[in-house]
Design an enzyme around this catalytic site. Structure first.
Site, short mmCIF file in Angstrom:
data_model
loop_
_atom_site.label_atom_id
_atom_site.label_comp_id
_atom_site.label_asym_id
_atom_site.label_seq_id
_atom_site.Cartn_x
_atom_site.Cartn_y
_atom_site.Cartn_z
N GLY A 200 -57.17 -9.50 29.23
CA GLY A 200 -56.71 -8.15 28.96
C GLY A 200 -55.47 -7.84 29.77
O GLY A 200 -54.84 -8.74 30.32
N ASN A 201 -55.10 -6.57 29.83
CA ASN A 201 -53.96 -6.18 30.66
C ASN A 201 -54.21 -4.80 31.25
O ASN A 201 -55.22 -4.17 30.96
CB ASN A 201 -52.66 -6.23 29.84
N ARG A 202 -53.30 -4.34 32.08
CA ARG A 202 -53.55 -3.13 32.89
C ARG A 202 -53.17 -1.82 32.20
O ARG A 202 -53.12 -0.78 32.85
CB ARG A 202 -52.76 -3.22 34.20
N ALA A 271 -50.46 -1.93 24.36
CA ALA A 271 -50.06 -3.16 25.03
C ALA A 271 -50.86 -4.30 24.38
O ALA A 271 -51.96 -4.64 24.81
CB ALA A 271 -50.36 -3.07 26.52
#
Ligand code: CTP
Length: 401
Positions: A200-202, A271
């Protein structure tokens, strides 16, 4: 009319009043008796420049005060709204000035619950909330998930003042985006490695949620396709939850259609993961003593925005205005250069470029708006304020078409 009931969150009502005034509203505050234990009426009258209304039985106000207030209110916002006030609204009680006002209100009535998560989750409160939803006269805004006064975390935190002011704007009706359909994507995607782990990402989703909320407040019909995030759904917005990039792509296609003209504007703030594990395990990956750690083979996800840009170009550039985001690291000129490249490569109309160190997980950001006519840096501002500027530009592009 700003109604305030007895919750620790009452101190935030001062900010709500201030933002409403800044947005051009005339504000009168109505406090319950328990609200006064948390907040001094003088603070509010100081801000609103008007007496704070507290007493139904005040002989110096002739006639029926609650009806007079209801008659001059375009909108009633109760913030914070306690579990008790919510129960009294649901039961149709009129045992103080605020409940009597809510019962006699002519225009929209919004209430922002604020209470301990156990109180919000209690079957009695659930029943009151259901009753209010069925009756359709009091619209609850929130509560949000987060930390409450006791330090516990859960659903029960009052929605932030700026979002409440936007909800009032939305409740009061159409503005410059009336008649437009806007699709906003927000948040990260999660790409499964196995049933319990993901890549995943932030991304927090805050920017996209702010755009969705602002577009709704300006009268648009808004669909928000959200990855896994903890943000509350803005009032009046249709939300579709997705997890992976491929699901996000399918959800977008369902809204925009094959010719990319099912919406007027697409703001692609999500994102999206560029890669996903090629062969996710359907069982949990186990470690074994002495064994070599597994390696993960990645497959490339489609670039959803570039796909939409190409599809739109194939039919001669009619269709939705496309706004992309570029989150980069580096110095300002590099960021603009990357953004300009994305504008060209993805075939979109506007790129909102920002820096990872200034954007991620924060309430404020600094962005460059990059169009075919060049780039402009906007000064650092809240994500809500930036959302308005992004929509201003998108609306101008839409009108220019
Ligand atoms: N985007 C998309 N599909 C992807 C990746 C990104 O639609 N698979 C969209 C994002 O929603 C965003 C824009 O493209 O609006 C830019 O995303 P970013 O990840 O910065 O761009 P990339 O093309 O992945 O560029 P790079 O990895 O080279 O920075």
């Amino acid at each position: 009319m700003l109604g305030i009931t007895g919750s620790v969150a009452a101190y935030k009502a001062v900010e709500v009043a201030r933002l409403l005034l800044k947005a051009g509203a005339r504000v009168e505050a109505v406090m319950t008796r328990s609200a006064e234990r948390f907040l001094g009426p003088v603070t509010l009258s100081g801000i609103t420049g008007r007496p704070v209304l507290r007493d139904m039985w005040d002989p110096s106000t002739p006639g029926e005060l609650h009806v007079a207030l209801a008659d001059r209110a375009d909108c009633v916002l109760v913030a914070p709204c306690t579990a008790d006030a919510l129960a009294r609204f649901a039961a149709g009680r009129a045992d103080d000035l605020l409940t009597a006002l809510v019962l006699s209100a002519r225009g929209p009535v919004l209430a922002a619950p604020a209470m301990h998560p156990r109180m919000w989750g209690h079957p009695a409160t659930r029943r009151s909330a259901r009753t209010l939803a069925e009756d359709g006269r009091v619209t609850l805004v929130g509560p949000a998930f987060g930390e409450v006064a006791s330090g516990d975390v859960g659903q029960g935190r009052m929605v932030e003042p700026a979002a409440l002011v936007a909800a009032v704007g939305a409740a009061l009706g159409p503005r410059d985006l009336a008649g437009m359909k806007v699709l906003v994507t927000a948040g990260p995607t999660h790409e499964a490695l196995d049933p319990v782990r993901f890549l995943g990402n932030r991304s927090s989703g805050k920017m996209g949620f702010a755009v969705a909320q602002a577009a709704r407040a300006r009268g648009a019909e808004v669909v928000l396709v959200a990855g896994p995030v903890a943000e509350p759904t803005p009032a009046g917005v249709r939300r579709v939850d997705v997890t992976t990039a491929l699901e996000l792509g399918a959800a977008i296609d369902a809204e925009v259609g094959p010719d990319v003209d099912g919406v007027d504007l697409l703001v692609m703030a999500a994102a999206v993961a560029d890669f996903r594990p090629a062969n996710p395990s359907d069982r949990k990956i186990k470690k074994a003593a002495g064994a070599t750690p597994p390696s993960v083979e990645l497959a490339q996800n489609p670039d959803l925005l570039a796909g939409l840009g190409a599809r739109r170009a194939a039919r001669g550039h009619a269709g939705a205005v496309l706004v992309g985001f570029a989150l980069e690291t580096g110095e300002d000129p590099e960021i603009v250069a990357y953004g300009e490249r994305k504008l060209r490569d993805k075939g979109v109309d506007l790129v909102v470029a920002n820096r990872a160190d200034e954007a991620l997980g924060r309430g404020t950001n600094r962005v460059a708006l990059i169009g075919r006519d060049g780039a402009t840096w906007l000064p650092e501002a809240t994500k809500q304020a930036l959302a308005e500027r992004i929509l201003d530009r998108a609306l101008a592009l839409s009108r220019a078409r």
